[in-house]
Motif scaffolding. Structure first.
Motif, PDB file in Angstrom:
ATOM      1  N   GLN A  40     -39.247 -29.453 -73.032  1.00  0.00           N
ATOM      2  CA  GLN A  40     -39.970 -28.658 -72.059  1.00  0.00           C
ATOM      3  C   GLN A  40     -40.271 -29.429 -70.797  1.00  0.00           C
ATOM      4  O   GLN A  40     -40.313 -28.856 -69.722  1.00  0.00           O
ATOM      5  N   ALA A  41     -40.491 -30.717 -70.946  1.00  0.00           N
ATOM      6  CA  ALA A  41     -40.813 -31.495 -69.764  1.00  0.00           C
ATOM      7  C   ALA A  41     -39.551 -31.838 -68.983  1.00  0.00           C
ATOM      8  O   ALA A  41     -39.609 -32.137 -67.810  1.00  0.00           O
ATOM      9  N   GLY A  42     -38.406 -31.755 -69.641  1.00  0.00           N
ATOM     10  CA  GLY A  42     -37.169 -32.124 -68.981  1.00  0.00           C
ATOM     11  C   GLY A  42     -37.131 -33.593 -68.660  1.00  0.00           C
ATOM     12  O   GLY A  42     -36.426 -34.031 -67.767  1.00  0.00           O
ATOM     13  N   ASN A  43     -37.920 -34.377 -69.354  1.00  0.00           N
ATOM     14  CA  ASN A  43     -37.995 -35.799 -69.054  1.00  0.00           C
ATOM     15  C   ASN A  43     -38.554 -36.518 -70.269  1.00  0.00           C
ATOM     16  O   ASN A  43     -39.694 -36.329 -70.627  1.00  0.00           O
ATOM     17  N   SER A  44     -37.741 -37.323 -70.905  1.00  0.00           N
ATOM     18  CA  SER A  44     -38.189 -37.971 -72.123  1.00  0.00           C
ATOM     19  C   SER A  44     -38.947 -39.253 -71.841  1.00  0.00           C
ATOM     20  O   SER A  44     -39.546 -39.816 -72.736  1.00  0.00           O
ATOM     21  N   GLN A  45     -38.927 -39.715 -70.606  1.00  0.00           N
ATOM     22  CA  GLN A  45     -39.593 -40.965 -70.288  1.00  0.00           C
ATOM     23  C   GLN A  45     -40.770 -40.708 -69.359  1.00  0.00           C
ATOM     24  O   GLN A  45     -40.710 -39.847 -68.490  1.00  0.00           O
ATOM     25  N   PRO A  46     -41.823 -41.484 -69.539  1.00  0.00           N
ATOM     26  CA  PRO A  46     -42.917 -41.389 -68.586  1.00  0.00           C
ATOM     27  C   PRO A  46     -42.410 -41.715 -67.185  1.00  0.00           C
ATOM     28  O   PRO A  46     -41.499 -42.535 -67.035  1.00  0.00           O
ATOM     29  N   THR A  47     -42.971 -41.055 -66.186  1.00  0.00           N
ATOM     30  CA  THR A  47     -42.575 -41.391 -64.828  1.00  0.00           C
ATOM     31  C   THR A  47     -43.065 -42.788 -64.505  1.00  0.00           C
ATOM     32  O   THR A  47     -44.004 -43.293 -65.112  1.00  0.00           O
ATOM     33  N   THR A  48     -42.436 -43.416 -63.562  1.00  0.00           N
ATOM     34  CA  THR A  48     -42.848 -44.767 -63.200  1.00  0.00           C
ATOM     35  C   THR A  48     -43.786 -44.701 -62.015  1.00  0.00           C
ATOM     36  O   THR A  48     -44.877 -44.170 -62.117  1.00  0.00           O
ATOM     37  N   SER A  49     -43.369 -45.179 -60.893  1.00  0.00           N
ATOM     38  CA  SER A  49     -44.282 -45.205 -59.764  1.00  0.00           C
ATOM     39  C   SER A  49     -43.846 -44.220 -58.696  1.00  0.00           C
ATOM     40  O   SER A  49     -42.674 -44.044 -58.436  1.00  0.00           O
ATOM     41  N   ILE A 146     -50.980 -32.943 -70.002  1.00  0.00           N
ATOM     42  CA  ILE A 146     -49.747 -32.204 -70.267  1.00  0.00           C
ATOM     43  C   ILE A 146     -49.902 -31.469 -71.598  1.00  0.00           C
ATOM     44  O   ILE A 146     -50.266 -32.074 -72.618  1.00  0.00           O
ATOM     45  N   TRP A 147     -49.652 -30.189 -71.569  1.00  0.00           N
ATOM     46  CA  TRP A 147     -49.614 -29.361 -72.781  1.00  0.00           C
ATOM     47  C   TRP A 147     -48.220 -28.759 -72.892  1.00  0.00           C
ATOM     48  O   TRP A 147     -47.775 -28.045 -71.985  1.00  0.00           O
ATOM     49  N   TRP A 148     -47.554 -29.049 -73.962  1.00  0.00           N
ATOM     50  CA  TRP A 148     -46.204 -28.527 -74.172  1.00  0.00           C
ATOM     51  C   TRP A 148     -45.330 -28.723 -72.921  1.00  0.00           C
ATOM     52  O   TRP A 148     -44.608 -27.833 -72.494  1.00  0.00           O
ATOM     53  N   GLY A 149     -45.423 -29.886 -72.342  1.00  0.00           N
ATOM     54  CA  GLY A 149     -44.522 -30.250 -71.245  1.00  0.00           C
ATOM     55  C   GLY A 149     -44.918 -29.751 -69.877  1.00  0.00           C
ATOM     56  O   GLY A 149     -44.252 -30.083 -68.891  1.00  0.00           O
ATOM     57  N   ILE A 150     -46.003 -28.978 -69.773  1.00  0.00           N
ATOM     58  CA  ILE A 150     -46.444 -28.482 -68.461  1.00  0.00           C
ATOM     59  C   ILE A 150     -47.929 -28.808 -68.272  1.00  0.00           C
ATOM     60  O   ILE A 150     -48.588 -29.301 -69.179  1.00  0.00           O
ATOM     61  N   ALA A 151     -48.424 -28.517 -67.072  1.00  0.00           N
ATOM     62  CA  ALA A 151     -49.851 -28.754 -66.826  1.00  0.00           C
ATOM     63  C   ALA A 151     -50.685 -27.849 -67.733  1.00  0.00           C
ATOM     64  O   ALA A 151     -50.395 -26.659 -67.877  1.00  0.00           O
ATOM     65  N   ALA A 152     -51.700 -28.407 -68.345  1.00  0.00           N
ATOM     66  CA  ALA A 152     -52.610 -27.596 -69.165  1.00  0.00           C
ATOM     67  C   ALA A 152     -53.091 -26.414 -68.316  1.00  0.00           C
ATOM     68  O   ALA A 152     -53.575 -26.585 -67.203  1.00  0.00           O
ATOM     69  N   LEU A 186     -44.316 -26.885 -60.394  1.00  0.00           N
ATOM     70  CA  LEU A 186     -44.782 -25.557 -60.804  1.00  0.00           C
ATOM     71  C   LEU A 186     -46.144 -25.244 -60.195  1.00  0.00           C
ATOM     72  O   LEU A 186     -46.414 -24.114 -59.774  1.00  0.00           O
ATOM     73  N   LEU A 187     -47.008 -26.246 -60.132  1.00  0.00           N
ATOM     74  CA  LEU A 187     -48.319 -26.027 -59.527  1.00  0.00           C
ATOM     75  C   LEU A 187     -48.189 -25.794 -58.023  1.00  0.00           C
ATOM     76  O   LEU A 187     -48.877 -24.935 -57.451  1.00  0.00           O
ATOM     77  N   ALA A 188     -47.293 -26.538 -57.394  1.00  0.00           N
ATOM     78  CA  ALA A 188     -47.064 -26.353 -55.953  1.00  0.00           C
ATOM     79  C   ALA A 188     -46.576 -24.943 -55.677  1.00  0.00           C
ATOM     80  O   ALA A 188     -47.023 -24.286 -54.721  1.00  0.00           O
ATOM     81  N   GLU A 189     -45.690 -24.471 -56.536  1.00  0.00           N
ATOM     82  CA  GLU A 189     -45.173 -23.113 -56.385  1.00  0.00           C
ATOM     83  C   GLU A 189     -46.301 -22.094 -56.544  1.00  0.00           C
ATOM     84  O   GLU A 189     -46.405 -21.128 -55.786  1.00  0.00           O
ATOM     85  N   ALA A 190     -47.150 -22.324 -57.527  1.00  0.00           N
ATOM     86  CA  ALA A 190     -48.268 -21.404 -57.763  1.00  0.00           C
ATOM     87  C   ALA A 190     -49.262 -21.444 -56.602  1.00  0.00           C
ATOM     88  O   ALA A 190     -49.854 -20.419 -56.244  1.00  0.00           O
ATOM     89  N   ALA A 191     -49.448 -22.623 -56.010  1.00  0.00           N
ATOM     90  CA  ALA A 191     -50.391 -22.762 -54.901  1.00  0.00           C
ATOM     91  C   ALA A 191     -49.894 -22.020 -53.671  1.00  0.00           C
ATOM     92  O   ALA A 191     -50.674 -21.415 -52.937  1.00  0.00           O
ATOM     93  N   GLY A 192     -48.600 -22.098 -53.437  1.00  0.00           N
ATOM     94  CA  GLY A 192     -48.011 -21.362 -52.323  1.00  0.00           C
ATOM     95  C   GLY A 192     -48.152 -22.043 -50.977  1.00  0.00           C
ATOM     96  O   GLY A 192     -47.545 -21.625 -49.999  1.00  0.00           O
ATOM     97  N   SER A 193     -48.966 -23.073 -50.895  1.00  0.00           N
ATOM     98  CA  SER A 193     -49.109 -23.814 -49.640  1.00  0.00           C
ATOM     99  C   SER A 193     -49.629 -25.202 -49.951  1.00  0.00           C
ATOM    100  O   SER A 193     -49.935 -25.528 -51.100  1.00  0.00           O
ATOM    101  N   GLY A 194     -49.754 -26.014 -48.921  1.00  0.00           N
ATOM    102  CA  GLY A 194     -50.159 -27.402 -49.103  1.00  0.00           C
ATOM    103  C   GLY A 194     -48.942 -28.308 -49.078  1.00  0.00           C
ATOM    104  O   GLY A 194     -47.829 -27.885 -49.370  1.00  0.00           O
TER     105      GLY A 194
END
Ligand code: FMN
Length: 219
Positions: A40-49, A146-152, A186-194
């Motif tokens: 679900q996260a599309g990423n098996s590794q923690p992001t780095t910097s 993270i809940w099930w690969g997305i933001a809680a 996904l949050l940026a999309e939901a926010a619609g601006s910023g």
């Protein structure tokens, strides 16, 4: 102290002291399987910097650290970031907080499992959607587990209920193993601006120095 859900810097020392203990409270048995997470996260590794692309400008301007935390890990990280940057802190609080039973993802009938399986149930009412003084903040850091690969999803109504126009937004999250994945997008999309910047994932057992270093790199 601004409001009940906004802590002043006075609370940060206590928060920092709690940091190690809170993060040591790893709940590895309370996480969905790594295979599902990774898918679900599309990423098996923690992001780095990501500090090379995100920045808190204008001598920190007016910066807010807003976070949702069900089990304390994200809260501990948020407190350290706010302490390092000297910013206000806003807790995103569900009107009906999640109990341990609610968070039991191994229970097919738990609140969180039902919400996971039925997106229409994720409309979580918050005690306060818009932080006091919202219009005065130039930059907002948004933290969540993270809940099930997305933001809680308790963070969703905070995102959709506020006007992000003109704000720089930097997501951060904590997780057992998943990366930031698509959560920030996904949050940026939901926010619609910023102006949404690349975010940063921290382990639920993140080292305080690692968090401080990232935060310091934003200023
Ligand atoms: C319902 C639920 C779903 C979770 N899903 C994931 C996941 O997909 N990937 C992962 O790495 N960790 C997952 N976790 C672990 C949390 O992301 C991790 O413990 C996080 O640091 C919790 O933050 P908090 O204490 O601020 O709530 C999950 C935890 C819960 C309760």
């Amino acid at each position: 102290m601004r409001e009940s859900s906004v802590m002043s810097r006075r609370g940060f020392l206590a928060g920092a002291a709690l940091f190690a203990g809170a993060l040591a409270g790893c709940d590895a048995n309370n996480n969905p399987s790594g295979a599902e997470n990774d898918q679900q996260a599309g990423n098996s590794q923690p992001t780095t910097s990501s500090s090379g692309t995100s920045s808190v400008t204008s001598a920190n301007g007016n910066v807010l650290v807003a976070y949702y935390s069900a089990q304390g890990h994200t809260e501990a990280v948020a407190q350290v970031i706010a302490d390092e940057l000297g910013t206000d802190l806003f807790e995103i609080m569900p009107a009906e907080p999640y109990s341990d039973d609610d968070l039991n993802w191994t229970d097919d009938s738990s609140r969180v499992t039902r919400e996971h399986e039925d997106e229409s149930l994720r409309d979580v009412e918050l005690t306060q959607v818009t932080p006091d003084g919202w219009d005065g903040y130039d930059t907002v850091l948004v933290g969540y587990p993270i809940w099930w690969g997305i933001a809680a999803w308790p963070v969703n109504n905070f995102i959709t209920g506020n006007d992000w126009d003109g704000k720089t937004v930097i997501p951060f999250c904590t997780s057992a193993s998943s990366g930031l994945g698509q959560s920030g997008d996904l949050l940026a999309e939901a926010a619609g601006s910023g102006d949404w910047q690349e975010g940063r994932r921290f382990s639920q057992n993140a080292d305080e120095d690692e968090v401080r270093s990232w935060a310091a790199g934003l200023s």
